[in-house]
Enzyme design. Structure first.
Site, PDB file in Angstrom:
ATOM      1  N   LYS A 121       0.714  -1.284  -0.125  1.00 24.36           N
ATOM      2  CA  LYS A 121       0.052   0.161  -0.065  1.00 24.36           C
ATOM      3  C   LYS A 121       0.745   1.279   0.003  1.00 24.36           C
ATOM      4  O   LYS A 121       0.578   1.959  -0.689  1.00 24.36           O
ATOM      5  CB  LYS A 121      -1.142   0.060   1.118  1.00 24.36           C
ATOM      6  CG  LYS A 121      -1.841   0.987   1.312  1.00 24.36           C
ATOM      7  CD  LYS A 121      -2.530   1.292   2.636  1.00 24.36           C
ATOM      8  CE  LYS A 121      -1.649   1.991   3.666  1.00 24.36           C
ATOM      9  NZ  LYS A 121      -2.559   2.218   4.879  1.00 24.36           N
ATOM     10  N   ASP A 139      -6.404   1.128   1.216  1.00 26.42           N
ATOM     11  CA  ASP A 139      -6.427   1.261   2.574  1.00 26.42           C
ATOM     12  C   ASP A 139      -7.933   0.876   2.906  1.00 26.42           C
ATOM     13  O   ASP A 139      -8.912   0.376   2.033  1.00 26.42           O
ATOM     14  CB  ASP A 139      -6.118   2.583   2.937  1.00 26.42           C
ATOM     15  CG  ASP A 139      -7.105   3.806   2.604  1.00 26.42           C
ATOM     16  OD1 ASP A 139      -7.944   3.436   1.923  1.00 26.42           O
ATOM     17  OD2 ASP A 139      -6.959   4.801   3.119  1.00 26.42           O
TER      18      ASP A 139
END
Length: 214
Positions: A121, A139
């Protein structure tokens, strides 16, 4: 509405209403963004932005951060979630950037994820924000919003969400679509009691059509 039509509606709406969407983390260069994103894991951007000025003043670049002691750096980030781990990650990251990458923040996901504290991420955030690469950071907001609207189907993991989204979003829009979905999840499509009455995506949203409207 087909999935292709749903994606087109969502993209058209965001292009009209959020054409300049960007990260809410405050930074001046790739080094500062990397530090901020590492600190932002399970922590609000607001808290990170309150914390980073003191870090950047004392450690203005990678060489300075690499020389930080655990106690000195910890004292600056102790209000952040998981400060112990993040202190070790930041110092380790700076040393690896110096030792393995000539002091330059890597510009690609495979190299970035080698750094302490950097997962997929975070690497996707850095490459999409700094370099506008077609990478989608997933997320909790992106994961939730994409599923609710119906942009993803039975995606059980962030990676599954990422792969489904980048398959349907035009490459040149992926880097900003990341911000569209995060900000929408942060302020409108919140986890509890989503603000459907304020949402312009209702005509395309599966959750609204199947749960709220029904």
């Amino acid at each position: 509405m087909t999935k292709k039509e749903r994606f087109q509606f969502v993209i058209d709406w965001f292009e009209k209403h959020a054409p300049n969407a960007e990260t809410e983390l405050i930074y001046d260069n790739p080094y500062q963004l990397l530090v901020a994103v590492i600190l932002s894991a399970q922590c609000t951007d607001k808290r990170v932005n309150m914390t980073t000025p003191a870090i950047f003043e004392r450690y203005p670049d990678i060489p300075a951060l690499s020389k930080a002691t655990y106690d000195d750096l910890f004292s600056l980030i102790k209000s952040i979630s998981f400060p112990g781990n993040k202190t070790r990650h930041l110092i380790g990251m700076a040393n690896m950037v110096l030792d393995d990458f000539g002091g330059e923040i890597p510009d690609n996901v495979p190299d970035l994820v080698k750094l302490p504290g950097v997962g997929r991420k975070t690497a996707n955030v850095i490459t999409s924000v700094v370099h506008h690469q077609p990478n989608m950071a997933v997320d909790t907001h992106v994961f939730r919003v994409a599923a609710r609207i119906g942009l993803t189907t039975n995606a059980k993991t962030p990676l599954q969400t990422e792969l489904q989204l980048i398959k349907m979003i035009p490459r040149e829009k992926i880097h900003i679509a990341h911000h569209w979905l995060i900000l929408h999840g942060r302020y409108i499509c919140v986890a509890r009691n989503p603000k459907c009455g304020e949402c312009g995506l209702r005509p395309a949203c599966k959750y609204y059509q199947q749960v709220i409207k029904a």
